[in-house]
Structure formats: C-alpha cells, structure tokens
Design a protein around this motif. Structure first.
Motif, PDB file in Angstrom:
ATOM      1  N   ILE A  25       0.834  -1.206   0.000  1.00 39.93           N
ATOM      2  CA  ILE A  25       0.000   0.000   0.000  1.00 39.93           C
ATOM      3  C   ILE A  25       0.866   1.252   0.000  1.00 39.93           C
ATOM      4  O   ILE A  25       0.557   2.239  -0.685  1.00 39.93           O
ATOM      5  N   LEU A  26       1.976   1.220   0.740  1.00 37.11           N
ATOM      6  CA  LEU A  26       2.874   2.389   0.786  1.00 37.11           C
ATOM      7  C   LEU A  26       3.406   2.719  -0.606  1.00 37.11           C
ATOM      8  O   LEU A  26       3.408   3.886  -1.019  1.00 37.11           O
ATOM      9  N   VAL A  27       3.856   1.694  -1.338  1.00 39.00           N
ATOM     10  CA  VAL A  27       4.408   1.925  -2.670  1.00 39.00           C
ATOM     11  C   VAL A  27       3.346   2.497  -3.609  1.00 39.00           C
ATOM     12  O   VAL A  27       3.615   3.415  -4.389  1.00 39.00           O
ATOM     13  N   VAL A  28       2.132   1.956  -3.530  1.00 38.33           N
ATOM     14  CA  VAL A  28       1.040   2.468  -4.369  1.00 38.33           C
ATOM     15  C   VAL A  28       0.750   3.921  -4.034  1.00 38.33           C
ATOM     16  O   VAL A  28       0.592   4.761  -4.935  1.00 38.33           O
ATOM     17  N   MET A  29       0.705   4.255  -2.743  1.00 40.16           N
ATOM     18  CA  MET A  29       0.378   5.619  -2.337  1.00 40.16           C
ATOM     19  C   MET A  29       1.514   6.596  -2.655  1.00 40.16           C
ATOM     20  O   MET A  29       1.270   7.747  -3.020  1.00 40.16           O
ATOM     21  N   VAL A  30       2.770   6.152  -2.508  1.00 39.46           N
ATOM     22  CA  VAL A  30       3.897   7.028  -2.867  1.00 39.46           C
ATOM     23  C   VAL A  30       3.885   7.296  -4.366  1.00 39.46           C
ATOM     24  O   VAL A  30       4.083   8.439  -4.810  1.00 39.46           O
ATOM     25  N   SER A  31       3.655   6.241  -5.173  1.00 34.10           N
ATOM     26  CA  SER A  31       3.618   6.444  -6.623  1.00 34.10           C
ATOM     27  C   SER A  31       2.448   7.344  -7.013  1.00 34.10           C
ATOM     28  O   SER A  31       2.546   8.127  -7.966  1.00 34.10           O
TER      29      SER A  31
ATOM     30  N   SER B 159       8.904   2.684 -10.419  1.00 35.36           N
ATOM     31  CA  SER B 159       8.927   4.133 -10.649  1.00 35.36           C
ATOM     32  C   SER B 159       9.429   4.933  -9.461  1.00 35.36           C
ATOM     33  O   SER B 159      10.169   5.917  -9.636  1.00 35.36           O
ATOM     34  N   VAL B 160       9.049   4.539  -8.249  1.00 35.95           N
ATOM     35  CA  VAL B 160       9.394   5.346  -7.072  1.00 35.95           C
ATOM     36  C   VAL B 160      10.896   5.504  -6.908  1.00 35.95           C
ATOM     37  O   VAL B 160      11.414   6.634  -6.829  1.00 35.95           O
ATOM     38  N   PRO B 161      11.691   4.408  -6.847  1.00 38.32           N
ATOM     39  CA  PRO B 161      13.140   4.600  -6.695  1.00 38.32           C
ATOM     40  C   PRO B 161      13.786   5.258  -7.912  1.00 38.32           C
ATOM     41  O   PRO B 161      14.742   6.037  -7.768  1.00 38.32           O
ATOM     42  N   THR B 162      13.268   4.954  -9.120  1.00 41.16           N
ATOM     43  CA  THR B 162      13.859   5.539 -10.336  1.00 41.16           C
ATOM     44  C   THR B 162      13.694   7.051 -10.355  1.00 41.16           C
ATOM     45  O   THR B 162      14.661   7.799 -10.599  1.00 41.16           O
ATOM     46  N   ILE B 163      12.464   7.511 -10.112  1.00 43.57           N
ATOM     47  CA  ILE B 163      12.207   8.954 -10.094  1.00 43.57           C
ATOM     48  C   ILE B 163      12.988   9.623  -8.971  1.00 43.57           C
ATOM     49  O   ILE B 163      13.564  10.709  -9.156  1.00 43.57           O
ATOM     50  N   ALA B 164      13.044   8.977  -7.804  1.00 38.59           N
ATOM     51  CA  ALA B 164      13.754   9.559  -6.653  1.00 38.59           C
ATOM     52  C   ALA B 164      15.242   9.709  -6.947  1.00 38.59           C
ATOM     53  O   ALA B 164      15.838  10.773  -6.685  1.00 38.59           O
TER      54      ALA B 164
ATOM     55  N   GLY C 255       6.595  11.420  -0.819  1.00 33.90           N
ATOM     56  CA  GLY C 255       6.366  11.618  -2.238  1.00 33.90           C
ATOM     57  C   GLY C 255       6.031  13.041  -2.613  1.00 33.90           C
ATOM     58  O   GLY C 255       6.685  13.646  -3.478  1.00 33.90           O
ATOM     59  N   ASN C 256       5.029  13.599  -1.967  1.00 32.65           N
ATOM     60  CA  ASN C 256       4.599  14.942  -2.325  1.00 32.65           C
ATOM     61  C   ASN C 256       5.677  15.982  -2.010  1.00 32.65           C
ATOM     62  O   ASN C 256       5.893  16.932  -2.767  1.00 32.65           O
ATOM     63  N   SER C 257       6.377  15.791  -0.892  1.00 30.63           N
ATOM     64  CA  SER C 257       7.443  16.726  -0.521  1.00 30.63           C
ATOM     65  C   SER C 257       8.578  16.680  -1.536  1.00 30.63           C
ATOM     66  O   SER C 257       9.136  17.725  -1.906  1.00 30.63           O
ATOM     67  N   LEU C 258       8.936  15.468  -2.001  1.00 29.09           N
ATOM     68  CA  LEU C 258       9.985  15.357  -3.013  1.00 29.09           C
ATOM     69  C   LEU C 258       9.585  16.051  -4.304  1.00 29.09           C
ATOM     70  O   LEU C 258      10.389  16.758  -4.915  1.00 29.09           O
ATOM     71  N   MET C 259       8.341  15.853  -4.735  1.00 26.18           N
ATOM     72  CA  MET C 259       7.877  16.485  -5.962  1.00 26.18           C
ATOM     73  C   MET C 259       7.940  18.009  -5.855  1.00 26.18           C
ATOM     74  O   MET C 259       8.381  18.705  -6.774  1.00 26.18           O
ATOM     75  N   PHE C 260       7.501  18.527  -4.718  1.00 23.67           N
ATOM     76  CA  PHE C 260       7.563  19.973  -4.505  1.00 23.67           C
ATOM     77  C   PHE C 260       9.006  20.463  -4.481  1.00 23.67           C
ATOM     78  O   PHE C 260       9.333  21.512  -5.039  1.00 23.67           O
TER      79      PHE C 260
ATOM     80  N   ILE D   6      17.722  11.244 -21.843  1.00 27.66           N
ATOM     81  CA  ILE D   6      17.139   9.919 -21.617  1.00 27.66           C
ATOM     82  C   ILE D   6      16.574   9.801 -20.197  1.00 27.66           C
ATOM     83  O   ILE D   6      15.415   9.390 -20.025  1.00 27.66           O
ATOM     84  N   PRO D   7      17.360  10.163 -19.163  1.00 28.40           N
ATOM     85  CA  PRO D   7      16.774  10.141 -17.816  1.00 28.40           C
ATOM     86  C   PRO D   7      15.549  11.054 -17.689  1.00 28.40           C
ATOM     87  O   PRO D   7      14.613  10.725 -16.960  1.00 28.40           O
ATOM     88  N   ALA D   8      15.571  12.179 -18.401  1.00 29.59           N
ATOM     89  CA  ALA D   8      14.430  13.099 -18.342  1.00 29.59           C
ATOM     90  C   ALA D   8      13.175  12.445 -18.892  1.00 29.59           C
ATOM     91  O   ALA D   8      12.089  12.563 -18.310  1.00 29.59           O
ATOM     92  N   ILE D   9      13.310  11.746 -20.014  1.00 24.80           N
ATOM     93  CA  ILE D   9      12.163  11.065 -20.607  1.00 24.80           C
ATOM     94  C   ILE D   9      11.667   9.951 -19.684  1.00 24.80           C
ATOM     95  O   ILE D   9      10.458   9.748 -19.514  1.00 24.80           O
ATOM     96  N   ILE D  10      12.607   9.231 -19.064  1.00 23.61           N
ATOM     97  CA  ILE D  10      12.235   8.150 -18.144  1.00 23.61           C
ATOM     98  C   ILE D  10      11.472   8.703 -16.946  1.00 23.61           C
ATOM     99  O   ILE D  10      10.423   8.174 -16.549  1.00 23.61           O
ATOM    100  N   VAL D  11      12.008   9.773 -16.352  1.00 18.35           N
ATOM    101  CA  VAL D  11      11.362  10.373 -15.182  1.00 18.35           C
ATOM    102  C   VAL D  11       9.977  10.897 -15.534  1.00 18.35           C
ATOM    103  O   VAL D  11       8.993  10.646 -14.820  1.00 18.35           O
ATOM    104  N   LEU D  12       9.875  11.623 -16.646  1.00 22.54           N
ATOM    105  CA  LEU D  12       8.583  12.180 -17.060  1.00 22.54           C
ATOM    106  C   LEU D  12       7.595  11.053 -17.363  1.00 22.54           C
ATOM    107  O   LEU D  12       6.431  11.099 -16.947  1.00 22.54           O
TER     108      LEU D  12
END
Length: 426
Positions: free
Chosen positions: A24-30, A158-163, A236-241, A267-273
């Motif tokens: 549930i944590l991973v789903v909510m963070v994503s 996605s969570v660790p990759t974006i982070a 999650g939300n704090s990192l995005m901000f 390439i990393p930009a496309i992956i993150v987006l």
C-alpha cells in the motif's frame, strides 16, 4: 458463468484479499509522485525563500495527510471505495452523481497527462506526437487493467527511479547555483503570500486525495492504511515539490524533466517524465473504472479499457482546451471527501452497516446542498479555498443532518427477539 471481480468494484474487499503495509505504501507514494505537484513546487520556489518553502510544504502536507489519512482509515475499516462510501452519505443514486464527476474528471486528466508527456518528448526526439500518445495511451491502459497488483509493481519500479534521477538532477542544480549556501541565501524577486502558498500546496493534490479509499481499502489494518498514506504524502509529495522548487530557483523552470534536458540528461528526463505520468495516469484510470462501475454495474476492467481509449483519442483536445475547466471542476471534489468524513465520524459515529445489509435511499438532499455550498465556498469566499471547502462543507452537512433529524440516507434491517424485524435508521 459469472465473472469474478478481483477488484471488488461493488463490494467490500475481504480480509483474504487485503495487502500488507509495503504494498500500500508503494502504491500511495507512486500516486503522490504527481507532475502537477512539481509544477506547483516550482511556483512556490519562484515566490518563497527556501526556509519559507519548507514550512509551507510541511504545513500543506500535514493538512493533506490528515485529510487523506482519515479517508484511509474509513476505507480500511469498511473495505469500500470512495464511490461506495458515498452511498452512505449521498444515497445510492446520489452517489452516481459524485461517481460521475470523480470518474469523468480522472478520465480527462488521463488524457491531459498523456499529452503532457507526448508534447515535450516529441519536441526533444522528433517523434510524431500522435504516435507517442497512441503507443503510451495503449500501454498505460493495458497496465491499468490489472488493478492494484499492476499499480504496486509499477510503483516498485517508478518510485526509486524517479527519486534517484530527481535527487541527482536537484543536486546538480544546487551546485550550479553555488552550493547550499547560495540556496539558503536565495530570495525570490517577488514574494508570495502565505495564504496563496498554502492554497497552492494543498490544492495541488487534495482533489486526487479524495480518491484515497480506492487504494487503501486493500490495507489489512486501519493502522497500516493511515500510516502508509501519511508517510506517502510526506515523502512523495514533498519530493515532488522540492524537485520543482529547486529547478525554479536554479533555472527558472519548474518541470524537472525540462531541467534534466537542460542538464544534458535527455534519456533520464524522458524516463522520469514517463514514469511520473504513467503512475498518475494508471491511478486515474483505476479510480475512474471504480466510479463508472458504481453507476453502470459493469466489470471495472471493461470500463478501464473504454476510458483509456476515450482519454487517448481526446488527449490533445483536452490538453489544449480543457485544463482550466478541469482545475475549476476539481474544486468540487474535496467537498465529497468532507461529507464522507463528517458522515462517518460525526453523524454516524463510526457505525456503518455492511454494504450487503444496507438498504440505501435514493438521495440525501442535505448532502447535495452541503456539497454545492462547499464548492461555492472554495471558489468565491476569501481565504484558503481547499480549507474553505473542507470546513464549510463539514459544518453545513453536520448541521443540516441535525436540523433534518436524519441520521443517514440508509436503513438496515436489525433482527429483534422473536420473528419480528424493524428497519433501523442510520
């Protein structure tokens, strides 16, 4: 042969199908890895010093955490989605109105998200934008068919990759400013008021947060549902901000994917987006499927396919014409959550009949009036619009139910001694 609904679109999730804390944590963070939060963070970064930015984000996420955490508690206790919970306060047919608004808004945001990915990637790579929309719209729709299991797998990727990419890009941006001392000394050219900053912080995600029960109903315990939800918002939300704010402070750009392209990290930009929007869009399709399932009583997976096709076809039109209207429409969603919270905690005092034994009335006019009033408070009363909606709606609903001498728009048969039965009002 009846088709088994593994997502429990119209019933409570049984304990045998509940998930543990980490799933549930991973789903909510994503879910909280939301592109709009990055852009909102960039807006804050353009108008606040770093210290004020930190305080605003902490305060905003505290409000969001209390709101979504409370909804998570109810969903874990009942095993019900937002749409089924709405039946207790709005009535069965009244819940169709809220489900349609919630679901239609999510389908539209799915299309907008697709275009938000396809347009910059097309500009960077030269690939036709409509080809990108078609390919990724299809892939996102397919992954969303598999429900919470697919959302969890996507989250673990996605969570660790974006982070990791986000932290690397942000560190490079700080270095380009002259290091942490320069960042701490940053002062915006035009300051932003605290009220406006808090409105942006809370308003960026509170509409999507109203759909929290759609995901946390799978939690094994209320404790894990609440803790995973609150932690997700503070991480999650704090990192995005933060990603958005640092990019704005360093380069005047709020979108981290654009910042990364500026840093030579295409390439990393496309992956993150792509991952950022994929997680958001899958959650949007999933929630929209539950909403329309409540109305049309069809299996969620068929509705998800239809919604995905519709959102993909309309993506560019929605992107070019509909974003402002969707933002306005989103201001009506927090009032739905406020009514659910007030009904459960204040009006019914945490006593809900099971959805199988409940005999719902068609419509609760008090809930409809409170909902409309909350939307008006959010849009036309000075202050912090999301808080206006939450507090105003809750007060109006609680007082309205008291004045109408109603406990709830639902009855359930309660057995008495002997052969008689009565209908008990909730």
């Amino acid at each position: 042969m009846s088709i088994q609904d593994k997502e429990f679109s119209l019933t409570a999730v049984p304990q045998s199908s509940r998930k543990g804390f980490w799933n549930i944590l991973v789903v909510m963070v994503s879910l909280s890895f939301f592109s709009a939060s990055m852009w909102s963070g960039g807006t804050l970064g353009e108008g606040l010093s770093l210290l004020n930015f930190i305080w605003i984000v902490l305060a905003g996420n505290l409000i969001l955490g209390l709101y979504t955490g409370s909804l998570a508690y109810i969903s874990a206790k009942t095993g019900l989605s937002t749409h089924l919970l709405a039946r207790y306060a709005f009535g069965k047919e009244g819940s169709y109105i809220t489900s349609f608004l919630l679901a239609a808004t999510q389908v539209c945001w799915f299309g907008v998200g697709l275009a938000m990915f396809a347009v910059p990637v097309s500009m960077a790579t030269g690939v036709n934008v409509y080809i990108l929309i078609g390919v990724f719209g299809t892939l996102m729709t397919i992954s969303s068919i598999f429900g919470l299991k697919a959302l969890a797998i996507l989250g673990f990727i996605s969570v660790p990759t974006i982070a990791v990419f986000g932290i690397y890009s942000t560190s490079d941006a700080v270095a380009s400013m002259g290091g942490m001392e320069a960042l701490m000394a940053y002062e915006p050219s035009q300051t932003m008021s605290i009220a406006l900053a808090l409105t942006i912080c809370v308003g960026s995600f509170i509409s999507a947060g109203t759909l929290t029960p759609d995901f946390t109903r799978f939690s094994k315990t209320a404790k894990s549902a609440v803790s995973s939800t609150v932690i997700a918002f503070f991480i999650g939300n704090s990192l995005m901000f933060l990603f958005g704010a640092i990019g704005a402070m360093a380069f005047g750009i709020a979108d981290i994917s654009e910042v990364m392209m500026l840093q030579g990290l295409m390439i990393p930009a496309i992956i993150v987006l792509g991952l950022n929007i994929w997680t958001t869009n899958d959650s949007a399709l999933y929630a929209s499927g539950l909403g329309f399932a409540n109305i049309f009583k069809l299996p969620k997976k068929y509705i998800v396919v239809f919604n995905g096709i519709l959102g993909t076809i309309a993506a560019m039109w929605l992107y070019n014409n509909f974003v402002g209207f969707l933002t306005l429409l989103g201001s009506a969603l927090p009032s739905i959550g406020a009514i659910i919270l007030t009904d459960y905690f204040i009006v019914r005092k945490r006593q809900y009949a099971s959805i199988e034994s409940a005999n719902f009335k068609a419509l609760n006019p008090v809930a409809i009036i409170a909902w409309i009033a909350g939307a008006l408070l959010a849009n036309f009363v000075p202050g912090i619009p999301p808080l206006n909606a939450l507090i105003g709606t809750s007060v109006i609903y609680a007082v309205g139910m008291k004045l109408a001498e109603m406990k709830a728009p639902v009855t359930v048969k309660a057995p008495l001694k002997g052969k008689d039965e009565i209908a008990r009002e909730y």
